[in-house]
Design a protein around this motif. Structure first.
Motif, mmCIF file in Angstrom:
data_model
loop_
_atom_site.group_PDB
_atom_site.id
_atom_site.type_symbol
_atom_site.label_atom_id
_atom_site.label_comp_id
_atom_site.label_asym_id
_atom_site.label_seq_id
_atom_site.Cartn_x
_atom_site.Cartn_y
_atom_site.Cartn_z
ATOM 1 N N LEU A 143 64.205 40.025 22.574
ATOM 2 C CA LEU A 143 65.382 40.998 21.952
ATOM 3 C C LEU A 143 64.981 42.128 20.785
ATOM 4 O O LEU A 143 64.704 43.820 20.973
ATOM 5 N N SER A 144 64.757 41.512 19.581
ATOM 6 C CA SER A 144 64.812 42.557 18.649
ATOM 7 C C SER A 144 62.777 42.799 18.278
ATOM 8 O O SER A 144 62.505 43.970 17.845
ATOM 9 N N ARG A 145 62.241 42.238 18.904
ATOM 10 C CA ARG A 145 60.579 42.248 18.935
ATOM 11 C C ARG A 145 60.478 43.480 20.460
ATOM 12 O O ARG A 145 59.625 43.935 19.966
ATOM 13 N N ALA A 146 61.445 43.769 21.261
ATOM 14 C CA ALA A 146 61.303 44.348 22.112
ATOM 15 C C ALA A 146 61.821 45.287 21.641
ATOM 16 O O ALA A 146 60.703 46.989 21.790
ATOM 17 N N VAL A 147 62.618 45.735 20.946
ATOM 18 C CA VAL A 147 63.253 46.876 20.157
ATOM 19 C C VAL A 147 61.683 47.603 19.032
ATOM 20 O O VAL A 147 61.330 48.322 19.315
ATOM 21 N N ALA A 148 60.899 46.618 18.219
ATOM 22 C CA ALA A 148 60.131 46.869 17.717
ATOM 23 C C ALA A 148 58.797 47.503 18.333
ATOM 24 O O ALA A 148 58.167 48.447 17.983
ATOM 25 N N GLN A 149 58.725 47.135 19.562
ATOM 26 C CA GLN A 149 57.691 47.556 19.873
ATOM 27 C C GLN A 149 57.851 48.848 20.761
ATOM 28 O O GLN A 149 57.237 50.282 20.955
ATOM 29 N N ALA A 150 59.471 48.982 21.152
ATOM 30 C CA ALA A 150 59.156 50.447 21.991
ATOM 31 C C ALA A 150 59.197 51.950 20.724
ATOM 32 O O ALA A 150 58.934 52.388 20.562
ATOM 33 N N ALA A 151 59.568 51.112 19.062
ATOM 34 C CA ALA A 151 59.983 51.814 18.405
ATOM 35 C C ALA A 151 58.300 52.376 17.320
ATOM 36 O O ALA A 151 57.977 52.700 16.621
#
Length: 266
Positions: free
Chosen positions: A220-228
């Motif tokens: 989930l955190s990696r998905a946030v990083a990717q989106a940002a």
């Protein structure tokens, strides 16, 4: 069989109704006990107050760093769903030792503050904290649920930089991990959409997460990083509430490195 089925359905509907009504007691776990004066916990700490746009008066701790000498930004800490500012004092002390001023805020209902926490209320609380800091450059440090608060605040009041510790993509995604037997997406009143908002933030973003986190899984955190399109700092083996995720070298280093980069570019 029909009567039994009806009873089962009625019980399930009752349970779902109770979850709808009382869900915020599962989401927000405030430690509402009064906290001691800032100076008794953090040397040089000051007790400060500010008032939200909806009239809630909040207490917080401000700890000066070496801003006048170094030109470094202030760090605004938006905490997770539990505890209060006293629990985050070790983080503030470590950052201050690196020359960074810190504002440790508490949401409504937390740390002796009045009010009841909600998604909108937490945003207003963070906004009041940011307005208290005036026009100085500020790095937002959002912890878990506070990462969602910091992300929304970054859209209203763009920061100099944004550090998200253990962010989830949205609250429903985190809820499905912890309550897989419930229709979380249908029940939630507070949404905290991080991934869909983070791409609109116009500031450098760093995402820090523990690879052993079972509350907010690393994916989930990696998905946030990717989106940002953010930098990532993975803390090997660390769980969500491990001490290393409070003021460990990787967490503090991520904040300090970003702050110094910002300070050096001014």
């Amino acid at each position: 069989m029909t009567r039994t089925a009806l009873v089962i359905v009625a019980v399930l509907l009752l349970l779902l109704g109770l979850l709808w009504v009382f869900q915020r007691r599962l989401i927000y776990l405030p430690d509402g006990a009064p906290v001691p004066p800032a100076g008794e916990v953090i040397p040089g700490g000051r007790d400060v107050t500010f008032t939200t746009r909806d009239g809630v008066r909040l207490a917080a701790w401000y700890v000066p760093g070496e801003q006048e000498v170094t030109g470094l930004p202030t760090v605004l800490v938006t905490g997770g769903n539990a505890g209060n500012r006293r629990d985050r004092a070790p983080l503030a002390q470590t950052l201050v030792a690196q020359g960074l001023p810190v504002l440790l805020m508490d949401y409504r209902g937390y740390g002796g503050n009045s009010g009841t926490p909600t998604e909108e209320g937490l945003f207003l609380d963070a906004l009041a904290a940011r307005e208290f800091l005036g026009d100085r450059p500020v790095v937002y440090f959002g912890e878990s649920l506070g990462a969602a608060v910091a992300t929304r605040l970054a859209l209203e009041r763009p920061p100099a930089g944004l550090v998200l510790r253990s962010p989830f993509t949205d609250l429903a995604a985190a809820g499905r991990v912890n309550y897989p037997f419930l229709p979380v997406g249908l029940l939630l009143r507070d949404r905290f959409p991080v991934a869909e908002r983070i791409g609109q933030v116009r500031a450098p973003v760093v995402v820090v997460y523990g690879t052993g986190d079972t509350i907010v899984p690393p994916r989930l955190s990696r998905a946030v990083a990717q989106a940002a399109n953010a930098s990532e700092v993975a803390v090997a083996g660390a769980g969500h509430n491990d001490l290393v995720m409070l003021n460990g070298d990787e967490v503090v280093g991520a904040v300090v490195e970003l702050a110094r980069r910002i300070g050096g570019s001014r």
